[in-house]
Design a protein around this motif. Sequence first.
Motif, PDB file in Angstrom:
ATOM      1  N   ASN A  53       2.712  17.435   4.934  1.00  0.00           N
ATOM      2  CA  ASN A  53       2.281  16.467   5.945  1.00  0.00           C
ATOM      3  C   ASN A  53       1.263  15.476   5.417  1.00  0.00           C
ATOM      4  OD1 ASN A  53       3.925  17.698   7.819  1.00  0.00           O
ATOM      5  ND2 ASN A  53       2.332  19.078   8.539  1.00  0.00           N
ATOM      6  N   PHE A  54       0.467  15.930   4.461  1.00  0.00           N
ATOM      7  CA  PHE A  54      -0.549  15.024   3.914  1.00  0.00           C
ATOM      8  C   PHE A  54      -0.554  15.181   2.410  1.00  0.00           C
ATOM      9  CE2 PHE A  54      -5.028  14.718   2.378  1.00  0.00           C
ATOM     10  CZ  PHE A  54      -5.060  13.349   2.334  1.00  0.00           C
ATOM     11  N   HIS A  55       0.263  14.399   1.753  1.00  0.00           N
ATOM     12  CA  HIS A  55       0.327  14.460   0.301  1.00  0.00           C
ATOM     13  C   HIS A  55      -0.672  13.481  -0.285  1.00  0.00           C
ATOM     14  CE1 HIS A  55       1.808  14.088  -3.817  1.00  0.00           C
ATOM     15  NE2 HIS A  55       2.360  15.264  -3.619  1.00  0.00           N
ATOM     16  N   GLN A  56      -1.272  13.874  -1.407  1.00  0.00           N
ATOM     17  CA  GLN A  56      -2.217  12.986  -2.083  1.00  0.00           C
ATOM     18  C   GLN A  56      -1.607  11.607  -2.264  1.00  0.00           C
ATOM     19  OE1 GLN A  56      -5.188  12.955  -3.186  1.00  0.00           O
ATOM     20  NE2 GLN A  56      -5.120  11.162  -4.477  1.00  0.00           N
ATOM     21  N   GLY A  57      -2.297  10.582  -1.751  1.00  0.00           N
ATOM     22  CA  GLY A  57      -1.824   9.219  -1.932  1.00  0.00           C
ATOM     23  C   GLY A  57      -1.068   8.653  -0.748  1.00  0.00           C
ATOM     24  N   ALA A 110       0.835  -1.209   0.000  1.00  0.00           N
ATOM     25  CA  ALA A 110       0.000   0.000   0.000  1.00  0.00           C
ATOM     26  C   ALA A 110       0.865   1.252   0.000  1.00  0.00           C
ATOM     27  CB  ALA A 110      -0.929  -0.013   1.212  1.00  0.00           C
ATOM     28  N   MET A 111       1.916   1.250   0.780  1.00  0.00           N
ATOM     29  CA  MET A 111       2.819   2.403   0.819  1.00  0.00           C
ATOM     30  C   MET A 111       3.524   2.590  -0.522  1.00  0.00           C
ATOM     31  SD  MET A 111       4.455   2.002   4.631  1.00  0.00           S
ATOM     32  CE  MET A 111       3.438   2.259   6.102  1.00  0.00           C
ATOM     33  N   ALA A 112       3.951   1.492  -1.138  1.00  0.00           N
ATOM     34  CA  ALA A 112       4.609   1.583  -2.433  1.00  0.00           C
ATOM     35  C   ALA A 112       3.645   2.096  -3.506  1.00  0.00           C
ATOM     36  CB  ALA A 112       5.173   0.222  -2.829  1.00  0.00           C
ATOM     37  N   ILE A 113       2.398   1.648  -3.444  1.00  0.00           N
ATOM     38  CA  ILE A 113       1.388   2.142  -4.390  1.00  0.00           C
ATOM     39  C   ILE A 113       1.193   3.640  -4.206  1.00  0.00           C
ATOM     40  CG2 ILE A 113      -1.068   2.071  -4.975  1.00  0.00           C
ATOM     41  CD1 ILE A 113      -0.995  -0.929  -4.356  1.00  0.00           C
ATOM     42  N   ALA A 114       1.175   4.088  -2.936  1.00  0.00           N
ATOM     43  CA  ALA A 114       1.042   5.523  -2.674  1.00  0.00           C
ATOM     44  C   ALA A 114       2.198   6.301  -3.289  1.00  0.00           C
ATOM     45  CB  ALA A 114       0.968   5.769  -1.168  1.00  0.00           C
ATOM     46  N   PHE A 115       3.426   5.778  -3.144  1.00  0.00           N
ATOM     47  CA  PHE A 115       4.588   6.432  -3.761  1.00  0.00           C
ATOM     48  C   PHE A 115       4.420   6.491  -5.280  1.00  0.00           C
ATOM     49  CE2 PHE A 115       7.284   5.443   0.094  1.00  0.00           C
ATOM     50  CZ  PHE A 115       7.562   6.773   0.371  1.00  0.00           C
ATOM     51  N   VAL A 127      -5.017   5.464  -2.732  1.00  0.00           N
ATOM     52  CA  VAL A 127      -4.448   5.092  -1.436  1.00  0.00           C
ATOM     53  C   VAL A 127      -4.095   6.383  -0.706  1.00  0.00           C
ATOM     54  CG1 VAL A 127      -2.653   3.815  -0.229  1.00  0.00           C
ATOM     55  CG2 VAL A 127      -3.548   2.964  -2.402  1.00  0.00           C
ATOM     56  N   SER A 128      -4.899   6.727   0.279  1.00  0.00           N
ATOM     57  CA  SER A 128      -4.783   8.013   0.958  1.00  0.00           C
ATOM     58  C   SER A 128      -4.967   7.835   2.445  1.00  0.00           C
ATOM     59  CB  SER A 128      -5.855   8.974   0.412  1.00  0.00           C
ATOM     60  OG  SER A 128      -6.080  10.054   1.289  1.00  0.00           O
ATOM     61  N   SER A 129      -4.437   8.762   3.224  1.00  0.00           N
ATOM     62  CA  SER A 129      -4.588   8.689   4.675  1.00  0.00           C
ATOM     63  C   SER A 129      -6.024   8.918   5.105  1.00  0.00           C
ATOM     64  CB  SER A 129      -3.681   9.731   5.348  1.00  0.00           C
ATOM     65  OG  SER A 129      -4.117  11.032   5.022  1.00  0.00           O
ATOM     66  N   LYS A 130      -6.846   9.478   4.237  1.00  0.00           N
ATOM     67  CA  LYS A 130      -8.215   9.818   4.624  1.00  0.00           C
ATOM     68  C   LYS A 130      -9.250   9.066   3.795  1.00  0.00           C
ATOM     69  CE  LYS A 130      -7.031  14.322   6.483  1.00  0.00           C
ATOM     70  NZ  LYS A 130      -7.454  15.717   6.680  1.00  0.00           N
ATOM     71  N   LEU A 131      -8.868   7.963   3.216  1.00  0.00           N
ATOM     72  CA  LEU A 131      -9.805   7.243   2.362  1.00  0.00           C
ATOM     73  C   LEU A 131     -11.000   6.714   3.137  1.00  0.00           C
ATOM     74  CD1 LEU A 131      -8.267   3.802   1.217  1.00  0.00           C
ATOM     75  CD2 LEU A 131      -7.859   4.856   3.422  1.00  0.00           C
ATOM     76  N   VAL A 132     -10.852   6.505   4.458  1.00  0.00           N
ATOM     77  CA  VAL A 132     -11.971   6.054   5.296  1.00  0.00           C
ATOM     78  C   VAL A 132     -12.674   7.232   5.946  1.00  0.00           C
ATOM     79  CG1 VAL A 132     -12.627   4.682   7.303  1.00  0.00           C
ATOM     80  CG2 VAL A 132     -10.949   3.793   5.696  1.00  0.00           C
ATOM     81  N   SER A 133     -11.913   8.127   6.579  1.00  0.00           N
ATOM     82  CA  SER A 133     -12.550   9.238   7.295  1.00  0.00           C
ATOM     83  C   SER A 133     -13.292  10.175   6.350  1.00  0.00           C
ATOM     84  CB  SER A 133     -11.513  10.023   8.104  1.00  0.00           C
ATOM     85  OG  SER A 133     -10.541  10.609   7.257  1.00  0.00           O
ATOM     86  N   ASP A 134     -12.876  10.254   5.087  1.00  0.00           N
ATOM     87  CA  ASP A 134     -13.603  11.088   4.124  1.00  0.00           C
ATOM     88  C   ASP A 134     -14.994  10.546   3.834  1.00  0.00           C
ATOM     89  OD1 ASP A 134     -11.714  13.020   3.845  1.00  0.00           O
ATOM     90  OD2 ASP A 134     -10.878  12.289   1.961  1.00  0.00           O
ATOM     91  N   HIS A 135     -15.250   9.295   4.212  1.00  0.00           N
ATOM     92  CA  HIS A 135     -16.570   8.711   3.972  1.00  0.00           C
ATOM     93  C   HIS A 135     -17.558   9.028   5.097  1.00  0.00           C
ATOM     94  CE1 HIS A 135     -19.546   5.988   2.349  1.00  0.00           C
ATOM     95  NE2 HIS A 135     -19.613   5.351   3.499  1.00  0.00           N
ATOM     96  N   MET A 136     -17.054   9.388   6.271  1.00  0.00           N
ATOM     97  CA  MET A 136     -17.932   9.623   7.407  1.00  0.00           C
ATOM     98  C   MET A 136     -18.893  10.773   7.125  1.00  0.00           C
ATOM     99  SD  MET A 136     -17.087   7.260   9.358  1.00  0.00           S
ATOM    100  CE  MET A 136     -15.758   6.092   9.528  1.00  0.00           C
ATOM    101  N   VAL A 137     -20.142  10.593   7.522  1.00  0.00           N
ATOM    102  CA  VAL A 137     -21.163  11.589   7.194  1.00  0.00           C
ATOM    103  C   VAL A 137     -20.839  12.935   7.818  1.00  0.00           C
ATOM    104  CG1 VAL A 137     -22.663  10.976   9.153  1.00  0.00           C
ATOM    105  CG2 VAL A 137     -23.668  11.953   7.076  1.00  0.00           C
ATOM    106  N   GLU A 138     -20.151  12.935   8.978  1.00  0.00           N
ATOM    107  CA  GLU A 138     -19.800  14.207   9.618  1.00  0.00           C
ATOM    108  C   GLU A 138     -18.790  14.993   8.785  1.00  0.00           C
ATOM    109  OE1 GLU A 138     -21.300  11.382  12.663  1.00  0.00           O
ATOM    110  OE2 GLU A 138     -19.732  11.268  11.115  1.00  0.00           O
ATOM    111  N   THR A 139     -17.835  14.302   8.169  1.00  0.00           N
ATOM    112  CA  THR A 139     -16.842  15.016   7.366  1.00  0.00           C
ATOM    113  C   THR A 139     -17.442  15.474   6.035  1.00  0.00           C
ATOM    114  OG1 THR A 139     -15.987  12.968   6.363  1.00  0.00           O
ATOM    115  CG2 THR A 139     -14.975  13.693   8.406  1.00  0.00           C
TER     116      THR A 139
END
Length: 570
Positions: A501-505, A43-48, A542-554
């Motif tokens: 700090n938070f690059h796409q992917g 997953a990390m390599a895919i992000a790179f 593959v992103s650090s927020k791929l799950v939290s971006d789905h939350m209805v609050e976000t």
Amino acid sequence: CCFSFGGRGIHNEDFSSAAQVLTELFDGGGTLDIVFTDVVAAAMAIAFEQEDRQRKHMERLKREADGDPNSLALLQQAATSNNAVPIIGHHLEAILSVTLGRNIETGMTSTGVSPTPTPNTHRRKDRDMTLVFVKNPLNDEQFAVRELLSPEIDVDRYAIAEGARFLRYSIAINAAKGYIFGNPSANCCKLTYARCCELPKHRQQEREGIIVGDGSAGLDEAALMKVIGFDTSKAELLYAHLVNAVGQAVYCIVVDHVWESVVLCIRGSLSLEDYVVNLQIDAEKLDAVGAEYGFDGEGEYCHKGYLARAKWVCEDLKRHQILQNVLNKETGKYRDYSLRVSGHSLGAGTAAPVALMLRSRYPNLRCLCFAPPGGLFSEGIAARSKDFVSTYVHADDVVPRISTQAIEKLRDEALQMIARIKVPKCQLMRIHRSGKKLGELTVGLEDLLHPIDAIPDCEFKAQLERFKQRQRVIKTARVHLHLPGRIVHLVREISGQEQRNFHQGRFQLGNIFHFATCDLFVAEEKYTPRYAAPSDFDDIVVSSKLVSDHMVETVEVALNFAAEAFGVDP
């Protein structure tokens, strides 16, 4: 307590469909020797690699802009807009003619293939444009044009206001569990007060809506009303079905007096039963359903699990006759109101076929899908649903990108990436955790990964070949399902230190806290809404927020930001 999130009766359900799909996707016949850390490293390599691909796209686009300083200034914004470059005015035609080989008059590419369609083409001159990178049917990457929503255009302002307004009902139908999860420390006290004080007073003053299945001593009803509001001059609860089962949906019917709408809102995934429905990802024909409900479903398909839920909702509506009574053109109390069907996540996946089935009876119906699953409608019905369905996707949300094709693609890419990694996994993880972009590292991607066509011979490579052979034997042909309706993508803007700090992917395991709190403790982010095509979501990012971006609050935070930026009050 053990069944707080469902599961009481799922042992009686038929899991054969889900089991078959999962077997086809992941059964290697014991040929693959991998562990969890291999998957994490992949997953990390895919992000790179996704990051490196973005950089190469930017360099290519700069070269093809042919040194125009005005165009290059605009291209510099690419790094802050998730693979999209804002193009304004006369620069658009100059860049398009190079990057797409496109004839502006005919709308055709140099190969004679029509580019990915964009909504409201007749108003193109009124909107700013953006270029995104998509894959064509041959899996080749190319540039595509997308339109940015504009606060100067009424239909765009309406799309943002409508989304921001009706998302609240998706939050409300999550009831007590969802309300407490939004802010546990404060909302527990608020919910207790609402149940003990506000709800009894409301019941005394107003006619009580029909509540089916509130097994939490009134807490679910109190949470629902707390979000909707106890002021019946603005919103009124008519019906709530709170029983959750694989074959039944949790939903409510609310009258929104501010927007003069009757709202049918379906809950998203919040129980084990809901996830059983999510896993029923086979495509089911719509021919018979179309004949029964008055739409053309010949040759079209829908996600099996969501279609079954939609059929049950329509049957339940017939039993209680609530919509027929309040929207009756002659005797209905709210006969001049419109009908809106909405939902988030699984609720959106159910809302779209429900809207399709109800539209012959309510031709002015509107459907609002917030973060729906990607594998929902076949191509024809997805395109036709643009007339009445609006879909909202938040940034890197993984759910709208999930389909059997996307999962297969990510699976194959991850397995191949395990074989391509040159360095020890711990070294790759240290580099990844540094948060540095590839250009800032002392090593390049070629120092970390073998080229695709030069993977050295090893035992895992042989295992991978056997896995691919087995997959070719057990794999069945599947219908490609897409997102429904007209899609608004809320793209997160990234700049300066935030980008470092938070690059796409980049997939950061340390951001689990952000996921658990739905990013409520993260600094406010900015968003640019743009119209998108289903093909924009064919690949999982593959992103650090791929799950939290789905939350209805976000999603609510993003839509509220867009509403404020557009100067609309939902």
